[in-house]
Design a protein around this motif. Structure first.
Motif, PDB file in Angstrom:
ATOM      1  N   GLY A 177      44.590   2.393   4.423  1.00 23.24           N
ATOM      2  CA  GLY A 177      44.530   1.598   5.322  1.00 23.24           C
ATOM      3  C   GLY A 177      45.737   0.411   5.153  1.00 23.24           C
ATOM      4  N   ILE A 178      46.294   0.121   3.710  1.00 21.13           N
ATOM      5  CA  ILE A 178      47.534  -0.225   3.665  1.00 21.13           C
ATOM      6  C   ILE A 178      48.702   0.132   4.311  1.00 21.13           C
ATOM      7  N   GLU A 179      48.793   1.656   3.782  1.00 17.82           N
ATOM      8  CA  GLU A 179      50.003   2.588   4.095  1.00 17.82           C
ATOM      9  C   GLU A 179      49.853   2.652   5.782  1.00 17.82           C
ATOM     10  N   ARG A 180      48.914   2.636   6.412  1.00 20.38           N
ATOM     11  CA  ARG A 180      49.045   2.997   7.888  1.00 20.38           C
ATOM     12  C   ARG A 180      48.938   1.537   8.601  1.00 20.38           C
ATOM     13  N   GLN A 181      49.092   0.562   7.774  1.00 24.25           N
ATOM     14  CA  GLN A 181      49.118  -0.959   8.513  1.00 24.25           C
ATOM     15  C   GLN A 181      47.917  -1.120   9.337  1.00 24.25           C
ATOM     16  N   LYS A 182      46.690  -0.700   8.790  1.00 27.57           N
ATOM     17  CA  LYS A 182      45.331  -0.898   9.428  1.00 27.57           C
ATOM     18  C   LYS A 182      44.749  -2.267   8.372  1.00 27.57           C
ATOM     19  N   LEU A 183      45.271  -2.262   7.399  1.00 27.21           N
ATOM     20  CA  LEU A 183      44.792  -3.514   6.851  1.00 27.21           C
ATOM     21  C   LEU A 183      46.195  -4.357   6.080  1.00 27.21           C
ATOM     22  N   GLY A 229      34.977  -5.893   6.780  1.00 31.94           N
ATOM     23  CA  GLY A 229      34.175  -6.791   7.347  1.00 31.94           C
ATOM     24  C   GLY A 229      34.297  -8.503   6.640  1.00 31.94           C
ATOM     25  N   GLY A 230      34.107  -8.510   5.673  1.00 34.34           N
ATOM     26  CA  GLY A 230      34.105  -9.739   4.680  1.00 34.34           C
ATOM     27  C   GLY A 230      32.789 -10.061   3.975  1.00 34.34           C
ATOM     28  N   TYR A 231      31.921  -8.864   3.873  1.00 35.71           N
ATOM     29  CA  TYR A 231      30.661  -9.029   3.168  1.00 35.71           C
ATOM     30  C   TYR A 231      30.897  -8.777   1.841  1.00 35.71           C
ATOM     31  N   ARG A 232      30.133  -9.664   0.829  1.00 35.02           N
ATOM     32  CA  ARG A 232      29.920  -9.302  -0.397  1.00 35.02           C
ATOM     33  C   ARG A 232      29.322  -8.198  -0.588  1.00 35.02           C
ATOM     34  N   THR A 233      29.691  -6.927  -0.837  1.00 33.34           N
ATOM     35  CA  THR A 233      29.026  -5.454  -0.678  1.00 33.34           C
ATOM     36  C   THR A 233      28.782  -4.723  -1.799  1.00 33.34           C
ATOM     37  N   THR A 234      27.447  -4.476  -2.239  1.00 34.61           N
ATOM     38  CA  THR A 234      27.036  -3.871  -3.501  1.00 34.61           C
ATOM     39  C   THR A 234      26.665  -2.415  -2.820  1.00 34.61           C
ATOM     40  N   ALA A 249      47.525  -7.197   3.408  1.00 31.22           N
ATOM     41  CA  ALA A 249      47.500  -7.358   1.889  1.00 31.22           C
ATOM     42  C   ALA A 249      46.636  -8.142   1.645  1.00 31.22           C
ATOM     43  N   ASP A 250      46.436  -9.252   2.394  1.00 31.16           N
ATOM     44  CA  ASP A 250      45.210 -10.163   2.012  1.00 31.16           C
ATOM     45  C   ASP A 250      43.861  -9.447   2.279  1.00 31.16           C
ATOM     46  N   GLN A 251      43.745  -8.864   3.409  1.00 28.46           N
ATOM     47  CA  GLN A 251      42.373  -8.123   3.773  1.00 28.46           C
ATOM     48  C   GLN A 251      42.295  -6.949   2.605  1.00 28.46           C
ATOM     49  N   TYR A 252      43.305  -6.424   2.508  1.00 31.87           N
ATOM     50  CA  TYR A 252      42.999  -5.306   1.105  1.00 31.87           C
ATOM     51  C   TYR A 252      42.546  -6.117  -0.109  1.00 31.87           C
ATOM     52  N   GLU A 253      43.157  -7.081  -0.389  1.00 31.31           N
ATOM     53  CA  GLU A 253      42.596  -7.693  -1.639  1.00 31.31           C
ATOM     54  C   GLU A 253      41.441  -8.381  -1.494  1.00 31.31           C
ATOM     55  N   GLU A 254      40.944  -9.083  -0.396  1.00 31.63           N
ATOM     56  CA  GLU A 254      39.673  -9.436  -0.114  1.00 31.63           C
ATOM     57  C   GLU A 254      38.536  -8.588  -0.217  1.00 31.63           C
TER      58      GLU A 254
END
Length: 291
Positions: free
Chosen positions: A52-58, A24-29, A60-65
């Motif tokens: 998430g990548i394999e099932r196209q839910k994410l 969701g975009g939060y810096r998460t610890t 590449a940019d979302q994955y890296e973020e």
């Protein structure tokens, strides 16, 4: 505006919450006192991201973020020192939660909101462990967190509207639907689910039918996505029993746990996490399914 989010407890629920928070975009610890548990959670979250990548839910940019957003720590005091929002996801034990919230209250900024991920316990009581009960709320996530669309948000007696709105926005940022309810033991979903699951155990105990047939009747006859035994094995029969004991204490005899359910728990038949509950499971296969 919330930016830094801390999740306390790296069990099944905690790691799922950390995943949806990072996506969701939060810096998460993600925080846990056990380093081994934390490493296990890190591997599982990496698996969620890969799926998430394999099932196209994410993308590449979302994955890296999301990967960049994730951090891990065994030091709760330091982790919450710059937190905007903390979600506690430790086991449903009153004294354990009290100890966590006392640390949060001592070390998190005054503006920080606190949420407890609980299916039954009182956010009003948990808020009393702090000097900021107006900033304490309950967020009931569902398992598996990354697949289930709902968060049940429960206001305590002292919870202010600013906290309610901030938490609602955070839930939406995580991609979830919400319901906002007032506190009462068991909330909405746990009261209904506990009744159905417990009644199914009474039926099994009485010899009414096999687990398979009882589950099939509920799924096809009432249009439930899972039968009560399938769901009980997923959430953990020990968790189900603890919830029933709490509801029995607070709401009376209709929540009295079925003796057969208590027997299963005493026998260590806790569900998917142990490989055996009402049904038999391959633990490795279940791990694969969870991602």
């Amino acid at each position: 505006m919330m930016r830094n989010l801390v999740v306390v407890g790296s069990g099944v629920m905690g790691r799922g919450i950390a995943y949806v928070s990072a996506v969701g975009g939060y810096r998460t610890t993600l925080v846990d006192i056990k380093e081994e548990q934390l490493l296990h959670a890190e591997r599982e979250i990496a698996g969620y991201l890969q799926k998430g990548i394999e099932r196209q839910k994410l993308t590449a940019d979302q994955y890296e973020e999301a990967r960049g957003n994730l951090h891990y720590s065994t030091n709760l005091s330091i982790a919450v020192s710059d937190a905007d929002f903390v979600i506690e996801a430790v086991p449903e034990d009153r004294e354990l939660k009290r100890s966590v919230f006392q640390v949060l209250d001592a070390h998190a900024p005054e503006s920080c909101c606190f949420a407890t991920n609980t299916s039954t316990m009182s956010p009003t009581e948990i808020g009393s462990y702090t000097k900021r009960p107006q900033k304490v709320i309950a967020m009931h996530f569902f398992n598996p967190v990354h697949k289930m669309p709902l968060i049940e948000i429960i206001k305590g007696l002292e919870t202010d509207e600013e906290t309610v709105e901030a938490v609602r926005k955070a839930a939406r940022t995580m991609g979830k639907e919400t319901v906002i309810i007032n506190e009462f033991p068991g909330f909405v979903t746990s009261r209904i689910s506990a009744l159905v699951g417990n009644e199914a155990f009474f039926m099994l105990q009485e010899g009414l039918g096999t687990p398979e047939d009882i589950d099939k009747a509920i799924k096809l006859g009432l249009n439930y996505p899972m039968g009560p035994f399938e769901l009980g094995d997923l959430v953990g029969l020990d968790t189900r029993l603890n919830n029933l004991k709490y509801l029995h204490e607070k709401l009376g005899d209709k929540y009295r746990p079925a003796p057969l359910l208590e027997q299963y728990v005493k026998a260590g038949r806790l569900g998917r996490k142990t490989g055996r509950g009402v049904y038999e499971y391959s633990v490795e296969k279940e791990k694969e399914k969870s991602t």
